[in-house]
Design a protein around this motif. Structure first.
Motif, PDB file in Angstrom:
ATOM      1  N   MET A 157       0.847  -1.296  -0.089  1.00 14.56           N
ATOM      2  CA  MET A 157      -0.140  -0.031   0.094  1.00 14.56           C
ATOM      3  C   MET A 157       0.812   1.210  -0.016  1.00 14.56           C
ATOM      4  SD  MET A 157      -3.165  -1.269   0.298  1.00 14.56           S
ATOM      5  CE  MET A 157      -4.202   0.073   0.763  1.00 14.56           C
ATOM      6  N   THR A 178      -5.135   6.643  -0.163  1.00 11.89           N
ATOM      7  CA  THR A 178      -4.268   5.195   0.133  1.00 11.89           C
ATOM      8  C   THR A 178      -4.809   4.055  -0.861  1.00 11.89           C
ATOM      9  OG1 THR A 178      -3.983   5.900   2.380  1.00 11.89           O
ATOM     10  CG2 THR A 178      -3.582   3.438   1.754  1.00 11.89           C
ATOM     11  N   ARG A 179      -4.037   3.396  -1.494  1.00  9.29           N
ATOM     12  CA  ARG A 179      -4.357   2.617  -2.609  1.00  9.29           C
ATOM     13  C   ARG A 179      -3.507   1.152  -2.682  1.00  9.29           C
ATOM     14  NH1 ARG A 179      -3.017   7.332  -5.429  1.00  9.29           N
ATOM     15  NH2 ARG A 179      -1.332   7.248  -6.281  1.00  9.29           N
ATOM     16  N   THR A 234      -8.565   1.727  -5.675  1.00  7.52           N
ATOM     17  CA  THR A 234      -9.187   1.484  -4.301  1.00  7.52           C
ATOM     18  C   THR A 234     -10.552   1.350  -4.355  1.00  7.52           C
ATOM     19  OG1 THR A 234      -7.405   2.579  -3.404  1.00  7.52           O
ATOM     20  CG2 THR A 234      -9.152   2.417  -2.244  1.00  7.52           C
ATOM     21  N   ARG A 262     -11.963  10.414   1.491  1.00 10.16           N
ATOM     22  CA  ARG A 262     -10.985   9.780   0.915  1.00 10.16           C
ATOM     23  C   ARG A 262     -10.574  10.908  -0.155  1.00 10.16           C
ATOM     24  NH1 ARG A 262      -8.959   4.393   0.700  1.00 10.16           N
ATOM     25  NH2 ARG A 262      -9.687   3.454   2.473  1.00 10.16           N
ATOM     26  N   SER A 274     -14.956   2.914  -7.341  1.00 13.83           N
ATOM     27  CA  SER A 274     -13.508   2.715  -7.594  1.00 13.83           C
ATOM     28  C   SER A 274     -13.037   3.891  -7.717  1.00 13.83           C
ATOM     29  CB  SER A 274     -13.542   1.601  -8.655  1.00 13.83           C
ATOM     30  OG  SER A 274     -14.320   0.366  -8.434  1.00 13.83           O
TER      31      SER A 274
END
Length: 225
Positions: free
Chosen positions: A1, A8-9, A15, A26, A130
């Motif tokens: 990650m 954060t992906r 993600t 996010r 997504s």
């Protein structure tokens, strides 16, 4: 990650988040700095950013001169007078270019040509999203958006086309749902049969429906009946 741009992906740069509030946590801050925003949506309720009052609209107003906004909506949005007015307000307030299409849309947000948000299905009352940063995938989505944009119609032009059917839509949908024959329906609206059938065809087109039954189903889904 890894973290980049506040997101954060995973290593594949995709993600998946569940629910609009999580999406906003996010990526919400990015709406205050984006300079090129493209959006495709079937209605006004798909994106949390479309409904969120507060920092996003305020920042957008302050930065309107430096912010390029393009939005594509399904034509069914214009059948509701309140939604039609809201689109006009967004165009006038934020300087957004808004186009309308009768085609199905992949509900999408593109930010500065490098981040894509795709809306997924609604499951148990929550929609999945997504968030994509993989460059090749982002470019593919941009190509699809640009194709849809070129084939769509400017808001003012399309709105003029549907203004009459928007006025008649509630009555026409009620008559269709009641199974009234065209001749009787036309008389009740003070229209000729040909005009009534043309209005029904226009309504079906705006709803993206291929049959009168499907038009009724989609109208119910949109809360028009």
């Amino acid at each position: 990650m890894r973290a980049d741009d506040g997101i954060t992906r995973a290593g594949d740069a995709v993600t998946v988040v569940r629910g609009e509030e999580e999406l906003f946590r996010r990526v919400g801050h990015l709406f205050t700095t984006v300079t090129d925003l493209a959006c495709a949506a079937n209605d006004l309720a798909t994106w949390v950013a479309d409904r969120k009052s507060g920092e996003i609209p305020t920042a957008a107003r302050r930065r309107a001169a430096d912010l390029r906004i393009r939005k594509i909506y399904r034509s069914s949005v214009l059948l509701d007078p309140g939604s039609a007015q809201e689109l006009a307000d967004r165009r006038d307030t934020f300087g957004a270019r808004i186009r309308i299409t009768t085609e199905d849309l992949n509900e999408t947000i593109i930010m500065d040509g490098r981040l894509v948000i795709l809306a997924g299905d609604l499951i148990a009352g929550q929609r999945g999203y997504s968030v994509i940063t993989q460059p090749e995938t982002v470019q593919g989505v941009i190509s699809l958006f640009e194709t849809a944009w070129r084939s769509a119609t400017e808001l003012a032009v399309f709105d003029a086309r549907v203004s009459e059917i928007r006025r008649l839509a509630p009555a026409v949908l009620d008559l269709l749902g009641s199974g009234v024959k065209d001749e009787a329906a036309a008389r009740s609206l003070g229209l000729g049969v040909r005009t009534y059938r043309r209005r029904v065809a226009e309504l079906m087109s705006a709803l993206g429906a291929e049959s009168r039954f499907q038009a009724g189903v989609r109208a119910r889904e949109l809360g028009l009946v």
